[in-house]
Design a protein around this motif. Sequence first.
Motif, mmCIF file in Angstrom:
data_model
loop_
_atom_site.group_PDB
_atom_site.id
_atom_site.type_symbol
_atom_site.label_atom_id
_atom_site.label_comp_id
_atom_site.label_asym_id
_atom_site.label_seq_id
_atom_site.Cartn_x
_atom_site.Cartn_y
_atom_site.Cartn_z
ATOM 1 N N TYR B 79 0.843 -1.201 0.000
ATOM 2 C CA TYR B 79 0.000 0.000 0.000
ATOM 3 C C TYR B 79 0.874 1.246 0.000
ATOM 4 C CZ TYR B 79 -0.471 3.073 4.133
ATOM 5 O OH TYR B 79 -0.283 4.065 5.066
ATOM 6 N N HIS B 83 0.718 4.284 -2.850
ATOM 7 C CA HIS B 83 0.500 5.706 -2.541
ATOM 8 C C HIS B 83 1.738 6.556 -2.877
ATOM 9 C CE1 HIS B 83 -3.268 5.345 0.294
ATOM 10 N NE2 HIS B 83 -3.454 4.794 -0.885
ATOM 11 N N MET B 89 2.659 12.391 -5.186
ATOM 12 C CA MET B 89 3.809 12.003 -4.347
ATOM 13 C C MET B 89 5.044 11.900 -5.259
ATOM 14 S SD MET B 89 2.237 11.207 -1.162
ATOM 15 C CE MET B 89 2.493 9.608 -0.420
ATOM 16 N N ALA B 147 3.626 1.378 11.115
ATOM 17 C CA ALA B 147 3.110 1.764 9.801
ATOM 18 C C ALA B 147 2.585 3.194 9.772
ATOM 19 C CB ALA B 147 1.998 0.799 9.377
ATOM 20 N N GLY B 148 2.312 3.775 10.948
ATOM 21 C CA GLY B 148 1.585 5.037 10.984
ATOM 22 C C GLY B 148 2.441 6.282 11.088
ATOM 23 N N ALA B 149 1.843 7.320 11.686
ATOM 24 C CA ALA B 149 2.484 8.631 11.800
ATOM 25 C C ALA B 149 3.797 8.551 12.575
ATOM 26 C CB ALA B 149 1.537 9.622 12.480
ATOM 27 N N GLU B 150 3.880 7.619 13.526
ATOM 28 C CA GLU B 150 5.094 7.494 14.338
ATOM 29 C C GLU B 150 6.138 6.617 13.673
ATOM 30 O OE1 GLU B 150 4.035 7.852 18.847
ATOM 31 O OE2 GLU B 150 2.629 6.411 17.991
ATOM 32 N N VAL B 153 4.643 6.314 7.818
ATOM 33 C CA VAL B 153 4.012 7.504 7.229
ATOM 34 C C VAL B 153 4.747 8.774 7.669
ATOM 35 C CG1 VAL B 153 1.914 8.913 7.180
ATOM 36 C CG2 VAL B 153 1.745 6.440 6.879
ATOM 37 N N GLY B 154 5.123 8.826 8.946
ATOM 38 C CA GLY B 154 5.907 9.973 9.425
ATOM 39 C C GLY B 154 7.227 10.090 8.668
ATOM 40 N N GLN B 156 7.828 9.115 5.667
ATOM 41 C CA GLN B 156 7.537 9.585 4.313
ATOM 42 C C GLN B 156 7.404 11.118 4.292
ATOM 43 O OE1 GLN B 156 7.453 8.076 1.481
ATOM 44 N NE2 GLN B 156 6.465 9.633 0.205
ATOM 45 N N VAL B 157 6.794 11.664 5.342
ATOM 46 C CA VAL B 157 6.659 13.129 5.438
ATOM 47 C C VAL B 157 8.047 13.770 5.586
ATOM 48 C CG1 VAL B 157 5.766 15.019 6.869
ATOM 49 C CG2 VAL B 157 4.320 13.028 6.391
ATOM 50 N N LEU B 158 8.886 13.190 6.433
ATOM 51 C CA LEU B 158 10.249 13.706 6.597
ATOM 52 C C LEU B 158 11.025 13.612 5.287
ATOM 53 C CD1 LEU B 158 11.157 12.045 10.038
ATOM 54 C CD2 LEU B 158 10.534 14.436 9.638
ATOM 55 N N MET B 160 9.795 13.783 2.260
ATOM 56 C CA MET B 160 9.337 14.858 1.373
ATOM 57 C C MET B 160 10.050 16.158 1.712
ATOM 58 S SD MET B 160 5.275 13.816 1.245
ATOM 59 C CE MET B 160 4.812 15.513 1.554
ATOM 60 N N ASP B 161 10.220 16.416 3.017
ATOM 61 C CA ASP B 161 11.004 17.567 3.467
ATOM 62 C C ASP B 161 12.399 17.578 2.848
ATOM 63 O OD1 ASP B 161 9.326 18.885 5.069
ATOM 64 O OD2 ASP B 161 10.395 18.509 6.949
#
Lengths: 293, 293
Positions: B79, B83, B89, B147-150, B153-154, B156-158, B160-161
Motif C-alpha cells: 500500500y 501511494h 507524491m 506503519a503510521g504517523a510514528e 508515514v511519518g 515519508q513526510v520527513l 518529502m522535506d
Amino acid sequence: MTNFKQFIDAQVPKIENELYHQVGKIEAPEQLKDSMLYSLKAGGKRIRPLFVLAVCEMFNNKQQEAYTIGAAVEMIHTYSLIHDDLPSMDNDDLRRGKPTNHKVYGEALATLAGDALNTLCFGLLARMENVPAEIRLELINLMSIAAGAEGMVGGQVLDMDGESRQLNLAELENVHVNKTGALLRFSIESGAVLSNAEKDQRDALVEYAHHVGLAFQIQDDILDILGTSEQLGKTAGKDIESNKSTYPALLTLEGAGQKLSEHYELALAALSKIQLDTTLLREITEYIVHRNH
Amino acid sequence: MTNFKQFIDAQVPKIENELYHQVGKIEAPEQLKDSMLYSLKAGGKRIRPLFVLAVCEMFNNKQQEAYTIGAAVEMIHTYSLIHDDLPSMDNDDLRRGKPTNHKVYGEALATLAGDALNTLCFGLLARMENVPAEIRLELINLMSIAAGAEGMVGGQVLDMDGESRQLNLAELENVHVNKTGALLRFSIESGAVLSNAEKDQRDALVEYAHHVGLAFQIQDDILDILGTSEQLGKTAGKDIESNKSTYPALLTLEGAGQKLSEHYELALAALSKIQLDTTLLREITEYIVHRNH
C-alpha cells in the motif's frame, strides 16, 4: 428532543477531547499532525461517536473506552473524507465550510494524513488496556471489515461506478450499505460489543443500524438538492451536476422522501425489540431524518 | 548462501499463496480486488515476510501464522508503494518493471486499493485464531506504530522535506529509521513476539533490525546511482535528478559504502548476542548488503 440535545452538549466536547488528545500525544512530524488535526477539528456532527456513546448509555455502560472507540471511528470517517475530497476522487474544495485538507496542506500530505488516521485507529483499539483482550480483537476485526474493501472502501468503489452509469435501486442500496452504512453499523454494534450485549439485543441493533444508515444517506441525497451550500458546509447540487446515481434521481424527490419514511419506521421497529430505554436512540433517529445539514 | 537460497525458494511461494488467498477471499468489488492484487503480484523481494519467517525459523517456531503476519506486513509495504507512486507524491510510472498501479487503474482506484490493503492488514492480525489474544494485540499495536504517523508515514513526510532542502546525517538517518526501518523492525520483532522470545533475544533482534534497516536503505541509495533501471525495475538515477537527500549525496559514494559496512558489522554484532543458530539471518544480511536490485 431535550434528551438528545443535552446528550450532544455533554458528550461532543468529551469526544473531541479524546480525539485531539490521541493525535496530540503521538510523536510525529508537526506538519503531519497539523494536517490530521485540521480535518479532525473541522467539526462535523460527530454522529458516529455519538452512536457509540448512545448505545453504551442504553446499556448503562459508563466505560471511558467508549470515547476511545468513538475517536477511532471518527478517525476512519475523517480519513475517508480527506481521501474522498482529493482531486482524483471527488475533487472538492470545500468541506464543512472550510477548505479541504489538500487545499491547505497539498495532496501528498493530505493523502498521508488520511493514511495515518486509518492506521492510528487500530492502535487506539489495540491499546484499550481495561477492555478484555477478546473484546478488543472483536472490535478490531469488525472495524477492519467495516472500513475496508468489504465495507466503506468497497462502497466508495461502487459509488464511483455509479457516476458513469445509472444504478438500479438494489445497486444504489448496496453502495450505501457499504459506503456509509458499514461504519455507522460499526458505531452502533461496537457499543453493544463493549457492553456485552445479549445476542438478540445486538441483532436488533444491527437491524436498526441498517435502516438508520440508509435513512441517513437518503436524507443526504435529498439535502444535496434542497439544501444550500451554506447549510451543508459543502457544495450543494453536486450530485445533479455530476449526474450521480442518487435516491431522488432514481425515485423522484417524493419517492425518495417515501423511502426515507420507510427506513425511519423500520429503524424504530428494530429498536422496539429491545427491552431497554431507547429514547435517546429514537431521538437520534428523528434528528437524522429531519436534519437540514 | 545455500541456506538462504533454499529458504527463499521454499518460502516465497508459500508467502505469496497466503497473500493472494487472503485478498482472494474477501467480498469486494472485482476492480478493487484486481487493483490490490495487481500490486501484490508485481513481485518484489518479499524481504519483510522472509524476515518474519527467518526469525521464526531461528526460534524453531513452525506456526502457520508466521505467513499471515508476513502477508499483513507485505500488504502495508505494498500500500505504501502504491501511494508513494501517485502523481502527487513521487509520480512514478514504473515499479518493479511494470506500470504503477495508478497507471493501470487510475488514481482514484489506486488510492482506494492502498487504503484497503492498509485496513485489511489489521483484520488479518486480529483473526489469527490460534495465536493468544494478547500476542495478537501486541502485534496490532506494534504494526499500528510501525506503519503510521510514528513510523512509516511519518518517515515519508520527513522524506518529502528532504526533497526541498539538504538534510544533515542525523535527519537523513531519522527519515530512514522511520520510512523503511520501522516496518523492517516490525517484520523482525513480530517473529520474536510470535515465538515468545526472551527479552534479551528480542532486544538483540531490535538492535539488529535497526542496523540492517539502515544498511538496506544505504544500499538502495547506492543502487539508485550504480544500478540500471532494468536491474532495479524502477527508474534509476531519480534521486540525483530530484536533488534528493541521500547517503551518497551527503557522504560521497565512497563514504556511503563505508557507512554501509559499519551498519553491516553492527547488525552481525547484534546477532552474535543471540545463542541460537543465526546462519539464515546472517545470510539475509549479506544479501541485503550485496544485492544489485
